[in-house]
Design a protein around this motif. Structure first.
Motif, short mmCIF file in Angstrom:
data_model
loop_
_atom_site.label_atom_id
_atom_site.label_comp_id
_atom_site.label_asym_id
_atom_site.label_seq_id
_atom_site.Cartn_x
_atom_site.Cartn_y
_atom_site.Cartn_z
N GLY A 229 0.81 -1.22 0.00
CA GLY A 229 0.00 0.00 0.00
C GLY A 229 0.84 1.26 0.00
O GLY A 229 0.50 2.26 -0.64
N LEU A 230 1.97 1.22 0.71
CA LEU A 230 2.87 2.38 0.74
C LEU A 230 3.48 2.64 -0.63
O LEU A 230 3.65 3.78 -1.04
CB LEU A 230 3.97 2.16 1.79
N SER A 231 3.81 1.57 -1.35
CA SER A 231 4.34 1.74 -2.71
C SER A 231 3.27 2.30 -3.64
O SER A 231 3.57 3.12 -4.52
CB SER A 231 4.86 0.41 -3.24
N LEU A 232 2.01 1.89 -3.44
CA LEU A 232 0.91 2.47 -4.23
C LEU A 232 0.73 3.94 -3.89
O LEU A 232 0.42 4.76 -4.77
CB LEU A 232 -0.39 1.70 -3.96
N ALA A 242 3.58 15.04 2.42
CA ALA A 242 3.08 14.93 3.80
C ALA A 242 2.32 13.62 3.98
O ALA A 242 2.47 12.93 4.99
CB ALA A 242 2.17 16.12 4.11
N LEU A 243 1.53 13.23 2.98
CA LEU A 243 0.79 11.97 3.05
C LEU A 243 1.74 10.78 3.01
O LEU A 243 1.55 9.79 3.72
CB LEU A 243 -0.21 11.90 1.89
N GLN A 244 2.79 10.88 2.21
CA GLN A 244 3.78 9.81 2.16
C GLN A 244 4.53 9.68 3.48
O GLN A 244 4.83 8.57 3.93
CB GLN A 244 4.78 10.08 1.03
N MET A 245 4.83 10.80 4.11
CA MET A 245 5.49 10.78 5.42
C MET A 245 4.59 10.12 6.46
O MET A 245 5.07 9.37 7.32
CB MET A 245 5.85 12.20 5.86
N ALA A 246 3.29 10.39 6.38
CA ALA A 246 2.35 9.77 7.32
C ALA A 246 2.32 8.26 7.11
O ALA A 246 2.31 7.48 8.08
CB ALA A 246 0.96 10.37 7.14
N GLY A 247 2.31 7.82 5.85
CA GLY A 247 2.33 6.39 5.57
C GLY A 247 3.60 5.73 6.06
O GLY A 247 3.57 4.64 6.65
N ALA A 248 4.74 6.38 5.84
CA ALA A 248 6.02 5.83 6.29
C ALA A 248 6.09 5.78 7.82
O ALA A 248 6.58 4.80 8.40
CB ALA A 248 7.17 6.66 5.73
N ALA A 249 5.62 6.84 8.47
CA ALA A 249 5.61 6.87 9.94
C ALA A 249 4.71 5.78 10.50
O ALA A 249 5.04 5.14 11.51
CB ALA A 249 5.16 8.24 10.44
N PHE A 250 3.58 5.55 9.85
CA PHE A 250 2.65 4.51 10.28
C PHE A 250 3.29 3.13 10.18
O PHE A 250 2.98 2.23 10.97
CB PHE A 250 1.38 4.57 9.41
N MET A 251 4.21 2.96 9.23
CA MET A 251 4.92 1.70 9.07
C MET A 251 6.03 1.53 10.12
O MET A 251 6.25 0.43 10.63
CB MET A 251 5.55 1.63 7.67
N VAL A 252 6.72 2.61 10.45
CA VAL A 252 7.93 2.53 11.27
C VAL A 252 7.62 2.52 12.77
O VAL A 252 8.27 1.79 13.54
CB VAL A 252 8.88 3.69 10.93
#
Length: 276
Positions: A229-232, A242-252
């Motif tokens: 989903g993060l790659s999508l 900002a949305l990508q940072m939120a997705g990455a933070a949600f993963m880490v």
């Protein structure tokens, strides 16, 4: 004497300061990622850049679950994590069997298990895919989980650790009438907490970050994991940092939290493995 003690204190202070500075430098990208996830889209690209959000918002995280299917991705990832822990116990049982049981050609079988560690995972993907296709498990959660349940490296570590447990302790439990499963779950597992902690966090990280195999097996977006989903997200919202940072933070963040809880056992496991 006083001079030597003072010199030792000075060296410790210098080492501590250097470690703090080094830790901050290493942590800076993670701090930037987390703080940027709370910034509105207009603020993340402003110049000069700011470390902390001037107008913090959680809208980016809300968008992950409203505009993207992150709720579905999270559910699938949690299922894979939980089922992977079943594999962890199977690997532990296999390691215990290799360490404490005697059966014909035990060493040869163990060396065969070790030999699989020398084969890159990419080499076996096509044969495993064809096998799962014959079994009708393509585009299913079982097809995603089953190939990862057994791990040679995990079996090897459990075997090496459990071989150090005194056999007399196990024999004493058998003489007291304890069954084999009782011995494993009530005697071996408590003793093996350090190695379980190490393998537990490695299993969690591998399952939480699972990307390539789910992408190959799953044709339906309803089976995608958070990594897929993060790659999508990077493709569909390439300009929304900002949305990508939120997705990455949600993963880490879950990985950081898990590590902080089990850090004591992880360090103990590595230390014990090194000593033995």
């Amino acid at each position: 004497m006083a001079s030597g003690k003072s010199k030792g204190n000075t060296e410790r202070w210098i080492a501590t300061i250097l470690l703090i500075i080094g830790g901050f430098i290493i942590s800076l990208p993670f701090i930037w990622m987390i703080t940027s996830s709370f910034k509105p889209e207009s603020e993340i690209l402003q110049m000069p850049p700011t470390l902390f959000a001037e107008n913090p918002t959680i809208q980016n995280y809300i968008n992950l679950f409203t505009n993207m299917n992150f709720g579905v991705y999270l559910r699938n990832t949690l299922i894979i994590v939980l089922l992977s822990f079943i594999g962890l116990f199977l690997n532990a049982m296999a390691g215990y069997g290799f360490a404490k049981y005697h059966f014909k050609n035990k060493e040869k079988v163990f060396y065969l298990v070790l030999a699989t560690m020398m084969i890159p995972g990419q080499v076996t993907m096509i044969p495993v895919y064809l096998l799962l296709n014959e079994m009708g498990l393509i585009n299913t959660m079982a097809g995603i989980v089953l190939p990862g349940l057994a791990a040679a490296f995990s079996i090897f570590l459990f075997r090496m650790f459990m071989a150090t447990i005194p056999t007399d302790l196990i024999e004493a439990a058998r003489l007291d009438g304890a069954g084999e499963f009782y011995i494993f779950f009530r005697l071996i597992m408590p003793i093996s907490k350090p190695i379980f902690a190490v393998q537990g966090i490695l299993t969690f990280i591998a399952a939480w970050n699972s990307f390539l195999w789910p992408l190959i097996i799953a044709n339906d977006e309803s089976l995608y994991t958070l990594s897929v989903g993060l790659s999508l997200l990077k493709g569909q919202y390439a300009s929304n940092f900002a949305l990508q940072m939120a997705g990455a933070a949600f993963m880490v963040l879950p990985i950081i939290i898990i590590f902080s809880f089990f850090q004591k056992y992880i360090v103990e496991g590595f230390t014990t493995s090194g000593l033995k």
